[in-house]
Design a protein around this motif. Sequence first.
Motif: not given
Lengths: 118, 493
Positions: B336-339, B373-379, B419-424, B460-461
């Motif tokens: 949800t956070l990432l969105f 933070i959530p991106a790294m968490s997702l990965a 793909s998170m790196v791609k967004i970054w 999430t933390l």
Amino acid sequence: MSGSLIFAIAGLSAVGIYMITGRSLSRIVLGFALLGHASVLALLASGGPAGDPPLADRTTATEVANPVPQALALTAIVISFGLTLFLLALARRQQELTGDDLVEDDVEDRRIASQETP
Amino acid sequence: MTTLVPLLVVGPLLAAALALAARSLGRLRDAITLITLFGVALGALILVLSVNRSGPVVVRLGGWHPELGIVLVADLFAALVLLSATATVLAVEVFSIGQRKTVWAASPDLVGPLLLVLTGGVSLAFLTGDLFTLFVAFELILVSSYVLLTHQGRSGQVRSGMSYVVMNLFASTLFLFGLAFVYASTGTVNMALLSERVPELSSGTQLGLGLWFFVVFGTKAAAFPLFSWLPDSYPTAPTTITAVFAGLLTKVGVYSLIRFHTLTRMDELGPIVLIVAGATMLVGVLGALAQNDVKRILSFHIISQIGYMLMGLGLFTVAGVAGAVLFLVHHIPTKTLLFLVGGMIEDEYGTSDLDKAGGLAARRPILGLLFAIPAMSLAGLPPFSGFVAKLSLIRAGIEAQSTLIVIVALVVSALTLLSMVKIWLGVFWGVDPRDEPTELSSPQARMLMTSATGAAIVGTLLVAVLAGPLWDMSLAAAESLLDPSGYATEVLR
């Protein structure tokens, strides 16, 4: 479970599934109506053999029809009625926007699929 | 406790009616929505603590015996997922109040009440003790999601809404047929009774029921190959709505899968579930890599993450199911956070297309942090919650000696990071493609959105910090899931 019920369920499902594979939303709505009837009949049939109406003091416990699937079927009918209306509203809106009520492909997907690989 | 459990379902629905009645009085409507969502989240927290201390709570509505009436059952699994879901909806509602000041906002007088209906449906789906009420809960959730998705009536929304509605309606019809099959073969739709009667059926009937409901719940959960409706429809809705959908809808499907298949002891289906899980992970992440739009990349990631939860179920071991439970609890807020961050990127650039964005890290460093933070968490990078959840799943996989699925899970993790790196790279680094950045949102709106997102990140933390107790609870939940006789005695007593 009587043969005629099985036949009706099978026929309704077949026609319903054929219709929802179409592109036009009004056909899909009709298809869902038929499929909905098929599923309600299936629920009804799952209650076992037919019997007297399940009303208190009118019949004996051994001769009464199973009321539980009837209650489930009633709920299902109400829900599918509401959803049919929603689908029709959606078809109307699509017709307002594009002039027809066809379910279209994912635009972005088409775009990415047609890209040349680098 | 016996009043709290039905209140979690009825409360949001009543409040939705009140909020709709007061929809022209903006403040009152928001107050009703916020207070109710807060109350539900708090109630879920109390429920978790109570269930953890003194066992499941069973409520017979109207006092009927489970054979005839509806029961609500709050066990540890239900309570944990409910807490994670309701807290997430609360954060999204705060975000949506902030987002109102921007061009991308959804109609405020509908979103609040509809979110409440959705919350009521989600609570009912988690707490219900019988399959037919689960069907009704699904319909409650879906009807509010149909309206949320299409209420603005834009052409993209109507187009994708059509395929979304048709797909889900088809799955619901299959659900009804499944209910008929279950009732015909066992004479009940109550889950506790099913857990006793299904194992007594002939193995062919059992397998048929298991596969049928795997298709039904798999469609709702967007498992391979029944996922194509998801990435088409989710990105077209306004951010807040996509965020709620991403966090909750498919997860209700996963929850039902885990609930039904463990209760009816469908261990035989394990290998099939594992194959579907692996394919879902791979196809989801490869789809994400091909996309060029923040919201679409994230939508494909929902699918790939569903694969992890299915993997936990497919192992059918205590450690595996516990991993799936923990993954669910971590995934709902993270996704949800990432969105929400994706929505803030859209607010910044007027689009979520990667080619039209860039250089955001310099202008809005906080947003970069909120995404990272959530991106790294997702990965699944340590020390975030995704790492804990994935580690438990992979350890369970190794214990069960399912090497192939473990390899797939690890490869997909690496691709997720890619793909998170791609967004970054696309959004946060590089140069801003616009000559003169214009402010599309007011500072006040940004502050509310940032603080809502920030609060959710703290959530999430917390999942990562409290990983120890959460893991113990997940293990306890998994143990009772895999040994349903305890559940049955509790309900039928």
